[in-house]
Write a protein that holds these residues in place. Structure first.
Motif, short mmCIF file in Angstrom:
data_model
loop_
_atom_site.label_atom_id
_atom_site.label_comp_id
_atom_site.label_asym_id
_atom_site.label_seq_id
_atom_site.Cartn_x
_atom_site.Cartn_y
_atom_site.Cartn_z
N TYR B 157 -5.32 -73.30 -7.16
CA TYR B 157 -6.56 -74.06 -7.01
C TYR B 157 -6.55 -75.28 -7.91
O TYR B 157 -7.33 -76.19 -7.74
N LEU B 158 -5.69 -75.27 -8.92
CA LEU B 158 -5.58 -76.43 -9.80
C LEU B 158 -4.11 -76.69 -10.09
O LEU B 158 -3.25 -75.85 -9.87
N SER B 159 -3.84 -77.89 -10.60
CA SER B 159 -2.47 -78.29 -10.95
C SER B 159 -2.39 -78.55 -12.44
O SER B 159 -3.31 -79.14 -13.01
N ASN B 195 -4.72 -77.71 -1.29
CA ASN B 195 -5.33 -77.87 -2.61
C ASN B 195 -4.54 -78.74 -3.57
O ASN B 195 -5.10 -79.29 -4.51
N ARG B 196 -3.22 -78.81 -3.37
CA ARG B 196 -2.40 -79.54 -4.34
C ARG B 196 -1.55 -80.63 -3.68
O ARG B 196 -0.78 -81.29 -4.36
N VAL B 226 -11.22 -77.52 0.00
CA VAL B 226 -10.45 -76.53 -0.77
C VAL B 226 -10.14 -75.34 0.12
O VAL B 226 -11.04 -74.81 0.79
N TRP B 227 -8.86 -74.94 0.21
CA TRP B 227 -8.51 -73.74 0.96
C TRP B 227 -8.69 -72.52 0.08
O TRP B 227 -8.13 -72.44 -1.02
#
Lengths: 143, 288
Positions: B157-159, B195-196, B226-227
């Motif tokens: 969900y984040l990088s 998401n990324r 957002v998936w």
């Protein structure tokens, strides 16, 4: 090589703790992360916690009914998990009893449930021993 | 440090489904289920649920899938957790076990700070440091386990900032250095695409497809760009397209459907499995 690896473990430990703390304790986020994505990840963790505690301890939703969600979210806001979900469910119940958030029949059932789960969530002797062994080995080298 | 190469293949698994108590009766009746996967932390080797024991009696392979080792974490893996996973694999006679490339806790041990549990899988930074630590942790796990280990790419969900590897390159070096096998989750590749911004085809180009032990397929949904990899929705076309891409490159030894919530009827589950089989059969025909 082991020294390098130990140093890498320490750097990684710092970076991962800063991120996780920002996600579950609301500390300032480490630089370079997208704030929107941090918020998404924070919500994902909280939703999972809400769902898994309910699944792990269905007695809680049985006792609290529609109040489970708001009461749990209020409890979780300032309290990150330090152990697993079972311990979290037990701590939530204790918190409700301590703060008198529930009373009467629900409080009586919650007290009974908390007492019954006490034994099953306390770390056993094997767990305490292996934790101690793992800690004492962290200064040794890796392959 | 020389790479040990890929560990011996555990053989063909076929089409499977994630075993959950809520759908145990349906799974027992579903046609064409070749194997099942169980969430390792939910089972105790001495008290296996009766429906699961019946599947074992029928000869269905059961693969334990761990979620709490946190092999991508800074700490060495916990010996008690590893021993529990090993015991479960022995009790089930499993051909392999699987876990995730993720960290799930922090603090304590290496840091003078309190311990925190994420309760979920968090992405590891794709850096040299994190790869070195992951490889060391994987070797410790491999020593403690009686069967081969497969590791799964997670949904991000984040990088992390300043990453040094793409997902595929990170997986390739992990396999090269440890001989670990891969559990490729095509839904997670799709998640990371949305998401990324990471192209699943590029990840499949770069990761060693011959190291794949099996594949996860699951449904999710998109909200506000957002998936969410929910495992509570039917498997949709975007995820099946990534599966088709993977199957056009290699015939995976196993493909497994994961469903964790909002369970459909037995017919619904059968339709989901049919959709997966349609993709694997079509691509197998094309390859043959």
């Amino acid at each position: 090589m082991p020294d390098d690896l130990d140093a890498a473990r320490r750097r990684l430990a710092r970076a991962q703790h800063d991120l996780l703390s920002a996600l579950v304790e609301g500390t300032p986020p480490p630089p370079g992360f997208d704030p929107d994505r941090l918020a998404v990840q924070r919500d994902v963790l909280l939703a999972k916690r809400l769902r898994v505690v309910a699944k792990t301890a269905p007695e809680l939703t049985g006792i609290l009914g529609g109040r489970y969600r708001p009461l749990f979210l209020a409890y979780a806001a300032g309290r990150p998990m330090e152990h697993g979900y079972r311990a979290d469910a037990r701590d939530f119940a204790r918190h409700l009893l301590r703060t008198a958030a529930v009373s009467g029949e629900p409080a009586r059932r919650l007290t009974e449930w908390a007492a019954a789960t006490e034994e099953t969530t306390r770390p056993g002797p094997l767990r305490r021993l292996t934790t101690a062994l793992t800690r004492s080995r962290t200064k040794g080298g890796d392959r | 440090m020389g790479g040990p190469g890929i560990t011996e293949a555990p053989g063909t698994l076929g089409t499977g489904i994630g075993w959950r108590p809520e759908i145990a009766d349906d799974i027992a009746e579903l046609p064409g289920v070749d194997w099942v996967e169980v969430v390792a932390e939910n089972l105790c080797p001495g008290h296996l649920p009766e429906p699961l024991r019946r599947l074992r009696t029928r000869g269905l392979p059961v693969v334990p899938h761990g979620v709490s080792l946190g092999l991508g974490g800074a700490e060495r893996p916990d010996l008690a957790r590893l021993a529990a996973l090993a015991d479960l694999a022995e009790a089930l006679g499993s051909p392999l076990v699987s876990e995730h490339i993720a960290f799930v806790r922090s603090g304590g041990g290496l840091l003078p700070s309190h311990r925190l549990e994420a309760g979920h899988l968090l992405p590891v930074p794709r850096t040299r440091d994190a790869l070195d630590v992951l490889c060391a942790n994987v070797r410790l796990a491999q020593e403690a386990l009686p069967v081969p280990l497969a590791l799964e790419n997670i949904a991000g969900y984040l990088s992390w900032p300043d990453e040094e590897f793409t997902e595929g390159a990170f997986l390739a070096e992990l396999v090269e250095r440890t001989g670990v096998r891969l559990l490729v989750d095509v839904a997670n590749l799709h998640t990371n695409h949305v998401n990324r911004g990471e192209d699943p085809a590029r990840a499949l180009d770069e990761l060693p497809v011959e190291a794949i032990a099996y594949v996860h397929v699951a449904g999710g949904h998109e909200r506000d760009g957002v998936w969410h990899d929910t495992h509570a929705h039917p498997v949709g076309p975007p995820v099946l397209e990534v599966l088709a891409d993977l199957c056009s490159r290699v015939t995976p030894p196993g493909v497994l459907l994961e469903r964790d919530d909002d369970f459909p009827s037995a017919d619904g589950l059968a339709a989901e499995l049919d959709a997966v089989r349609a993709v694997t059969a079509r691509t197998a025909c094309r390859a043959g």
